[in-house]
Structure formats: C-alpha cells, structure tokens
Scaffold this motif. Structure first.
Motif, PDB file in Angstrom:
ATOM      1  N   MET A 180       0.791  -1.207  -0.114  1.00 35.89           N
ATOM      2  CA  MET A 180      -0.008   0.002   0.167  1.00 35.89           C
ATOM      3  C   MET A 180       0.900   1.167   0.173  1.00 35.89           C
ATOM      4  N   LYS A 181       2.106   1.026   0.035  1.00 38.21           N
ATOM      5  CA  LYS A 181       3.346   2.418   0.065  1.00 38.21           C
ATOM      6  C   LYS A 181       2.926   3.135   1.346  1.00 38.21           C
ATOM      7  N   THR A 182       2.625   2.731   2.556  1.00 37.75           N
ATOM      8  CA  THR A 182       2.188   3.104   3.651  1.00 37.75           C
ATOM      9  C   THR A 182       3.214   2.916   4.796  1.00 37.75           C
ATOM     10  N   GLY A 183       4.512   2.274   4.410  1.00 39.80           N
ATOM     11  CA  GLY A 183       5.375   1.622   5.322  1.00 39.80           C
ATOM     12  C   GLY A 183       6.340   0.797   4.822  1.00 39.80           C
ATOM     13  N   PRO A 184       7.137   0.299   5.773  1.00 42.51           N
ATOM     14  CA  PRO A 184       7.306   0.288   7.241  1.00 42.51           C
ATOM     15  C   PRO A 184       7.953   1.588   7.505  1.00 42.51           C
ATOM     16  N   LYS A 185       8.699   2.455   6.916  1.00 48.33           N
ATOM     17  CA  LYS A 185       9.504   3.587   7.275  1.00 48.33           C
ATOM     18  C   LYS A 185       8.422   4.635   7.411  1.00 48.33           C
ATOM     19  N   VAL A 186       8.474   5.611   8.499  1.00 46.39           N
ATOM     20  CA  VAL A 186       7.797   6.675   8.758  1.00 46.39           C
ATOM     21  C   VAL A 186       8.230   8.068   7.833  1.00 46.39           C
ATOM     22  N   THR A 187       7.566   8.673   7.064  1.00 47.49           N
ATOM     23  CA  THR A 187       7.935   9.530   6.055  1.00 47.49           C
ATOM     24  C   THR A 187       7.649  11.117   6.489  1.00 47.49           C
ATOM     25  N   ASP A 188       6.261  11.075   7.049  1.00 45.81           N
ATOM     26  CA  ASP A 188       5.989  12.579   7.335  1.00 45.81           C
ATOM     27  C   ASP A 188       4.728  12.365   8.352  1.00 45.81           C
ATOM     28  N   GLY A 189       4.362  13.452   8.685  1.00 46.78           N
ATOM     29  CA  GLY A 189       3.118  13.570   9.682  1.00 46.78           C
ATOM     30  C   GLY A 189       3.370  13.240  11.170  1.00 46.78           C
ATOM     31  N   PHE A 190       4.730  13.524  11.660  1.00 48.23           N
ATOM     32  CA  PHE A 190       5.064  13.143  13.063  1.00 48.23           C
ATOM     33  C   PHE A 190       5.888  14.459  13.451  1.00 48.23           C
ATOM     34  N   ASP A 191       5.718  14.502  14.890  1.00 53.71           N
ATOM     35  CA  ASP A 191       6.515  15.498  15.491  1.00 53.71           C
ATOM     36  C   ASP A 191       8.084  15.073  15.594  1.00 53.71           C
ATOM     37  N   LEU A 192       8.188  13.701  16.186  1.00 55.76           N
ATOM     38  CA  LEU A 192       9.505  13.261  16.230  1.00 55.76           C
ATOM     39  C   LEU A 192       9.230  11.726  15.874  1.00 55.76           C
ATOM     40  N   ALA A 193      10.440  11.009  15.174  1.00 55.60           N
ATOM     41  CA  ALA A 193      10.233   9.614  14.881  1.00 55.60           C
ATOM     42  C   ALA A 193      11.265   8.808  15.537  1.00 55.60           C
ATOM     43  N   MET A 194      11.163   7.845  15.965  1.00 58.02           N
ATOM     44  CA  MET A 194      12.139   6.741  16.422  1.00 58.02           C
ATOM     45  C   MET A 194      12.347   5.445  15.730  1.00 58.02           C
ATOM     46  N   THR A 195      13.520   4.980  15.791  1.00 59.89           N
ATOM     47  CA  THR A 195      14.013   3.677  15.498  1.00 59.89           C
ATOM     48  C   THR A 195      14.800   2.971  16.466  1.00 59.89           C
ATOM     49  N   GLU A 196      14.228   1.888  17.087  1.00 61.24           N
ATOM     50  CA  GLU A 196      14.753   1.328  18.273  1.00 61.24           C
ATOM     51  C   GLU A 196      16.034   0.323  17.659  1.00 61.24           C
ATOM     52  N   LEU A 197      17.174   0.474  18.467  1.00 63.52           N
ATOM     53  CA  LEU A 197      18.356  -0.161  18.304  1.00 63.52           C
ATOM     54  C   LEU A 197      18.630  -1.108  19.200  1.00 63.52           C
ATOM     55  N   LEU A 198      18.852  -2.120  19.033  1.00 73.62           N
ATOM     56  CA  LEU A 198      19.493  -3.194  20.183  1.00 73.62           C
ATOM     57  C   LEU A 198      20.587  -4.032  19.515  1.00 73.62           C
ATOM     58  N   GLN A 199      21.795  -3.624  19.933  1.00 71.46           N
ATOM     59  CA  GLN A 199      22.755  -4.315  19.430  1.00 71.46           C
ATOM     60  C   GLN A 199      24.075  -4.225  20.240  1.00 71.46           C
ATOM     61  N   ASP A 200      24.839  -5.255  20.506  1.00 75.01           N
ATOM     62  CA  ASP A 200      26.122  -5.190  21.140  1.00 75.01           C
ATOM     63  C   ASP A 200      25.831  -4.586  22.414  1.00 75.01           C
ATOM     64  N   GLY A 201      24.820  -5.146  23.233  1.00 75.27           N
ATOM     65  CA  GLY A 201      24.527  -4.729  24.462  1.00 75.27           C
ATOM     66  C   GLY A 201      23.741  -3.372  24.707  1.00 75.27           C
ATOM     67  N   ARG A 202      23.476  -2.524  23.670  1.00 73.90           N
ATOM     68  CA  ARG A 202      23.213  -1.304  23.786  1.00 73.90           C
ATOM     69  C   ARG A 202      21.508  -1.127  23.488  1.00 73.90           C
ATOM     70  N   HIS A 203      20.840  -0.225  24.046  1.00 74.94           N
ATOM     71  CA  HIS A 203      19.434  -0.264  23.854  1.00 74.94           C
ATOM     72  C   HIS A 203      19.233   1.528  23.531  1.00 74.94           C
ATOM     73  N   ASP A 204      19.286   1.795  22.346  1.00 75.83           N
ATOM     74  CA  ASP A 204      19.315   3.147  21.793  1.00 75.83           C
ATOM     75  C   ASP A 204      18.070   3.490  21.057  1.00 75.83           C
TER      76      ASP A 204
END
Length: 391
Positions: A180-204
């Motif tokens: 539907m060309k609606t994701g999975p990446k957020v492209t607009d319509g947001f104030d802040l957008a996050m991508t969760e990273l869990l790697q090498d013992g880090r949670h950012d």
C-alpha cells in the motif's frame, strides 16, 4: 557530553534511560501520554505514565483469525506490530455525548454541565505510532477536516496532538504496508520519529525531528547527534522489516478491477463465511461510520444525544423506510471491501486501506482482504497495460 542543538530534519540518539526525560518533557507541556501497553492478552493503546508501562520484551504473532502475545529474547519496547486498537479511538471517540437537555417549566433546555473526561481541548501525545497508522490518521483528516463539513470534536483533538512515531522493527504475519506504500518507514506527519536499536548490549533510539514542536520538546532532553553508524543501523532496521511482509496485495488498477466484478461469484463464497460481526470495521484505523442515538433517563428529567461508532455490517446502518438496503451478508461485505479499496478513491482521493492487516487478524473466521482481491484478479483474463486505469 555537550547536548547538540536540535533542528528539524536532523537525527539524534536517545539512550533507553533517557526516554522518560522525553515523556516528562511532554507532560510538562500538558500532554496526556497515550501509548502501547499490555492488557488482556494484547498490546493495546491506553494512557501511560512512563516507559515502564510500555510492552518491554513482548511481541505478537498474527495470522488470519489468530493473535498471540509471546516473550521476546530482548527488552525491546516496540518489538510488536499492531494490536486491536487504532488511534482513531482518541481522535474519533467510540461514544461521544453531543448534548444533554433537562426538563424545565416550559419544556426542555440545554444542560451545559459537562461530565468528567469531557474536556473541550484534550492534549494527547501519541507514543509509538507506526507508518501505516500515520497514513490512517491522514486519511481520517481528509474525511473529518477537508470536506464540506468539518467535525469540530475531531478538529479540536487533532490540533492539540503530538505524535511520537516509531519505525517498525518487524512485520507481522498479516502486514502488507509495502503493497500500500504506507510503510514500514515513517516519512511524514510526525513531530518526532524513533527507530529502536538493540545491538552489542546497547539499547538506543535514533530520533528524527519532524516539526519545530518536536525540536522544542527534544531540546529539553539529554541527547546527542547521531553518527553514520547509527544512521546506517536505523536504515537497516527498516529495510529488513520491508522484506518480512506477511501478505501482499496487488493494487494495479484495483478500483476498476472491483468495479468490473461487482457481481463476481467470489462475493457469494465470502458471504458463506462472513459472520457480519463488524470486527473488521471496529479494528480498522480508517473506518468512520457512526450513528446517533437519543436516550432519556427513567424519570424523564433528562434527554441526551450520543454519537456512537457503527458499521456497514449492521442491518440497521443501511435501514431506510421499508427495510435495509443491504440485507444480505454478501451485500454488506461487498460494500465494505468495495468502499475500502475502490469507491474510497473516488470519494477521498486515496485508498481507504493502509495495509495494517488488523481486519485479517481479528476476523473470527480469518477472511483475508488480500486473498479476496487476488481471487477476483486471478479469475480475469490478462489485461494489457493500456487497459489499466489509476491504481
């Protein structure tokens, strides 16, 4: 480490323990936080107070007519797809009292007293909005704000909304947002957008700034500019998710495909399975059907008018003098699917489907919108490209 200046379009890093600083910054501005939490065996959207309320370490398994929560091997906060709730619940309430009348000496008069929770201008901060859901909100914006008649309640809530979006780190078994060309990446319509990273013992979290308001909120939080490594890692998360779609929907000329097949025998097949329970419309993030009810108390002293969610699957929804226009389950399912994927395009300029897959997951008998369209498409002889109209 010196805090970086915050500008729209830039990327920053938030550590897991700094997420509550962001939530506190929103609460200081008067926002009520609404986000994902685990309740009754599902991830639902409800009021939250801190990151401790988020579904840490939980994911979901979804297929046609099946939804299960299960534990993850990590402590991801947004490691699920979507649950039975849509954000429309907070912008377009399931039940809204329009007015209340009380008996007076010369008839009835308007009662201005408001009940608890009936705020004129609620300020919500949505936490964890997915790309498909942002597209759904944009669709409802067109329905409620951009037509000849503006819904005042929706407008008030929408104008005071803060959106903290999240890029999907995994796709569900019924997701088809790529189609539907609606994701999975957020492209607009947001104030802040996050991508969760869990790697090498880090949670950012890699945080993208979408608006000046988002920049002002993030400036109140300890953060640092994202480096090339974090940027690349965030892109990889989205690319990996795009390859995991559980469903595919071919949208080529879909409007005319359905128009040509309004009397297709597939509608009879689905009618034998459909329970007309309206689950698909209740969980759909774009459906907006409603009805109006007048009620009185037992003493006859008060009368109220309420707007409540309704569905094109109910007999009463299409009732006019003499009976229901769509009395059969075949007619009602066809109305829903045809409107969602075809007539919606004529009415509002876009499809009414965002590929979230909720209607597939929460259908008790597992009716699959992508399967139904494919069955109709497969029954047609191949059509040349010049015969295709707009998708």
């Amino acid at each position: 480490m010196q805090q970086a200046s915050v500008q729209v379009g830039e990327l920053f890093i938030l550590r897991r323990h700094q997420l509550d600083q962001l939530f506190d910054a929103l609460k200081r501005r008067g926002y009520c936080l609404v986000g994902p939490t685990v309740r009754d065996g599902a991830v639902i959207y409800d009021q939250i107070e801190s990151s401790n309320d988020l579904p840490a370490g939980w994911t979901d398994e979804q297929q046609g007519g099946m939804y299960r929560l299960k534990k993850r091997a990590d402590a991801a906060l947004f490691g699920y797809t979507v649950g039975p709730h849509a954000w429309k619940k907070w912008l377009f309430p399931p039940a809204l009292r329009l007015f209340r009348l009380r008996r007076a000496p010369n008839g009835f008069e308007l009662d201005e007293q408001r009940t608890a929770g009936e705020l004129e201008h609620p300020r919500y901060a949505f936490i964890g909005v997915r790309a498909c859901e942002l597209h759904a909100i944009a669709i409802q914006d067109r329905v409620f704000l951009q037509g000849a008649y503006v819904d005042s309640t929706y407008r008030q809530r929408r104008e005071h909304l803060f959106i903290l979006a999240v890029n999907c780190g995994q796709a569900g078994g019924t997701c088809f947002c790529v189609s539907m060309k609606t994701g999975p990446k957020v492209t607009d319509g947001f104030d802040l957008a996050m991508t969760e990273l869990l790697q090498d013992g880090r949670h950012d979290f890699v945080v993208e700034v979408g608006t000046a308001l988002g920049a002002a909120v993030l400036a109140d939080v300890t953060q640092e500019a994202a480096g090339d490594e974090e940027r690349a890692a965030a892109e990889q998360v989205v690319e990996r998710t795009a390859q995991q779609m559980g469903r595919v929907l071919d949208t080529t000329d879909i409007k005319n495909l359905l128009y040509r097949n309004a009397e297709h025998p597939r509608w009879d097949d689905v009618a034998r399975r459909c329970l007309t329970c309206a689950n698909c419309t209740m969980v759909c993030p774009t459906c907006f059907c409603s009805t109006v009810e007048d009620v009185t108390d037992l003493t006859g002293q008060y009368a109220e008018r309420w707007r409540r969610w309704d569905s094109c699957f109910t007999m009463d929804f299409s009732y006019i003098h003499g009976g229901s226009v769509r009395a059969s389950s075949k007619a009602r399912y066809r109305q829903w699917l045809m409107h969602k994927l075809a007539t919606w395009i004529d009415q509002f300029g876009s499809s009414g489907c965002v590929g979230c897959g909720r209607c597939i997951t929460w259908c008790p008998v597992g009716i699959d919108i992508t399967e139904e369209v494919q069955a109709i498409r497969a029954s047609e002889p191949a059509r040349s490209q010049k015969d295709h109209g707009d998708t």
